[in-house]
Design an enzyme around this catalytic site. Structure first.
Site, PDB file in Angstrom:
ATOM      1  N   ASP A 283       0.850  -1.185   0.000  1.00  0.00           N
ATOM      2  CA  ASP A 283       0.000   0.000   0.000  1.00  0.00           C
ATOM      3  C   ASP A 283       0.889   1.239   0.000  1.00  0.00           C
ATOM      4  O   ASP A 283       1.516   1.502   1.005  1.00  0.00           O
ATOM      5  CB  ASP A 283      -0.967  -0.023   1.189  1.00  0.00           C
ATOM      6  CG  ASP A 283      -0.284  -0.370   2.518  1.00  0.00           C
ATOM      7  OD1 ASP A 283       0.788  -1.019   2.507  1.00  0.00           O
ATOM      8  OD2 ASP A 283      -0.820  -0.010   3.565  1.00  0.00           O
ATOM      9  N   GLU A 461      11.962   2.420   7.495  1.00  0.00           N
ATOM     10  CA  GLU A 461      11.006   1.522   6.840  1.00  0.00           C
ATOM     11  C   GLU A 461      11.335   1.266   5.372  1.00  0.00           C
ATOM     12  O   GLU A 461      11.180   0.158   4.868  1.00  0.00           O
ATOM     13  CB  GLU A 461       9.634   2.190   6.976  1.00  0.00           C
ATOM     14  CG  GLU A 461       8.491   1.500   6.304  1.00  0.00           C
ATOM     15  CD  GLU A 461       7.250   2.383   6.259  1.00  0.00           C
ATOM     16  OE1 GLU A 461       6.171   1.820   6.094  1.00  0.00           O
ATOM     17  OE2 GLU A 461       7.371   3.625   6.360  1.00  0.00           O
TER      18      GLU A 461
END
Length: 505
Positions: A283, A461
């Site tokens: 996503d 991340e």
């Protein structure tokens, strides 16, 4: 952009020490329940308690007593323990879903346990000798299957209607390799089978192809997106999507399915696709057309590769217990899926694996790093693996593996790269004997992460693998643009790549 410099042993050792410390700061348990319950992704009225929901099938009063012993009276006053309603739709106020043991969260805004993040976190915990925490990580996912029906995107009530890529059997066997605890392994079988069947019956199954798809059960806008994925002008992700549809022609799918131009509204099907895209873990990307709105109509390479692996894993577990007949049944299922993957997802002309569109019967030729999954899981023939390897230059960047070859303003497209996809590509290349290429990718990623660690003193991340930078926010236009620190799966992947021989210094 040139490749980042080769790190020294001392620089790598610093990163290792940092990762070892970080497991502690990313761990959540009963003692951290108030910290876990706090959620920046939803609105919260000041001076009101944070909600924690306990499964209907649990002994709620007993758990409340246990929590009162673990937490200070002050912390308990800021929490409200509730029993989870039997129907998801009956939840009016969202909260944390109770888990009985310790678990590691990814970090930053992701202050809860995530489905597929946990696999890469587990690899790191095992490499770092954190066996007790590794055991607990897997046990919490098994608990989710038992008490919440599946492994959840994360343990929040607004995630009850969607799962994440199925990596549970791989986690169970990775842990079993370390513990050799056959009694525990036996206890996992019925839950593994329950999780498997979640993915291989409708609506996750497409009967015509025998392949599975992602499919989230919730309706309407995702609550966490409405509140937390806003830009500097206060526009939500969905506002920006509508602006895109107003401005650009979309040739990838029938946009009328997803956008009501007359009323300037996204349709129910758009929101279903949006939630489903989040179940996929990717996503956001344009892999299934802009914002992956069309994902419901595809058999994805990643999901079906993981289900093949799950079938092989269940065969392996039955082999451990000498159940020859059951072992063969699972092997046969895996063989059938391999044939279907070969038939539907392999593109001989392009030499890559692509997602398959059910309605048109065609593959979507969107180059994406999931093409390495069939190598990672041993599905590809040697000839197919060679074709994918020959296409490596499409994805190889100074900092590792590009997520896709398309720049879209989404974080799961170029120029961004992610630790899990790098590991999957490296292990896939290694599996078929392409050690030189796999090591080169591993070393690029390690060098970039170490370089950015020197600058920021943390692992993050995601990275811009073209510029070898952790500064990504300015180039992300949709979803959330922040780069979260922590970071669980980057920690795990770095340790795994180093263990596989990366950076021989």
């Amino acid at each position: 952009m040139t490749n980042p410099p080769t790190p020294t042993t001392a620089q790598i050792d610093k990163v290792r020490v940092h990762i070892k410390k970080t497991w502690k700061t990313l761990t959540r348990s009963h003692e951290h329940l108030l910290q876990s319950a706090k959620d920046t992704k939803l609105a919260h009225k000041p001076e009101t308690p944070w909600l924690v929901y306990i499964s209907l099938s649990e002994d709620c009063p007993n758990i409340q007593t246990v929590l009162e012993r673990s937490l200070s009276p002050k912390d308990m006053q800021q929490l409200e323990i509730r029993t989870l309603p039997s129907e998801v739709e009956a939840i009016e106020e969202h909260g944390l879903l109770y888990l009985p043991g310790s678990y590691v969260v990814p970090g930053g805004r992701f202050n809860e346990m995530y489905g597929w993040d946990s696999y890469f976190i587990l690899l790191g915990l095992l490499r770092d000798g954190e066996l007790e925490l590794a055991q607990s990580q897997v046990d919490q996912l098994l608990y989710q299957v038992k008490h919440y029906g599946t492994i959840l995107n994360s343990n929040r009530t607004y995630m009850l209607s969607r799962s994440q890529p199925p990596v549970l059997s791989m986690m169970v066997l990775a842990l079993f390799q370390h513990t050799q605890d056959e009694e525990w392994l036996r206890s996992t079988v019925s839950l593994l089978e329950q999780f498997y069947y979640y993915w291989v019956v409708p609506p996750h199954l497409n009967a015509a192809t025998g392949l599975s798809r992602f499919y989230a059960f919730g309706e309407g806008a995702a609550p966490e997106v409405l509140f937390s994925e806003r830009d500097e002008e206060g526009k939500s992700h969905y506002d920006r999507v509508k602006e895109y549809y107003q401005t650009f022609e979309v040739a990838d799918y029938d946009v009328n399915l997803y956008y009501d131009r007359e009323n300037d509204e996204l349709t129910n099907l758009f929101y279903k696709g949006d939630r489903t895209m989040r179940e996929s873990g990717f996503d956001i990307t344009n892999r299934f057309g802009p914002f992956s709105a069309d994902i419901l109509h595809y058999a994805p390479v990643c999901l079906n590769s993981l289900l093949y692996q799950m079938e092989q894993d269940l065969a392996q577990i039955n082999h451990v217990f000498g159940n020859e007949e059951l072992e063969q049944q699972w092997r046969d299922r895996a063989d059938i899926r391999r044939d279907r993957i070969d038939q539907c997802l392999w593109d001989e002309e392009q030499g890559l694996y692509f997602d398959y569109h059910f309605q048109s019967g065609e593959r979507r030729r969107y180059e994406f790093a999931t093409t390495f999954y069939p190598l990672w899981q041993g599905i590809a023939s040697q000839a197919q693996a060679q074709r994918v390897m020959e296409n490596l230059s499409l994805f190889e960047a100074p900092g590792g593996i590009l997520t896709s070859t398309h720049v879209t303003g989404n974080q799961w497209d170029a120029p961004f790269g992610w630790a899990p996809l790098t590991l999957i590509a490296v292990q896939g290349l290694h599996r078929y004997g392409y050690h030189l290429e796999g090591d080169r990718i591993a070393n690029k990623f390690i060098a970039m992460v170490v370089k950015e660690f020197e600058r920021r003193n943390t692992l993050v991340e995601k990275y811009d693998v073209e510029r070898c930078s952790a500064n990504v926010s300015d180039d992300i236009s949709f979803g959330y643009s922040s780069n979260e620190v922590g970071f669980g799966w980057t920690n795990g992947v770095i340790l795994e790549l180093l263990a596989a021989g990366g950076k021989k210094v």
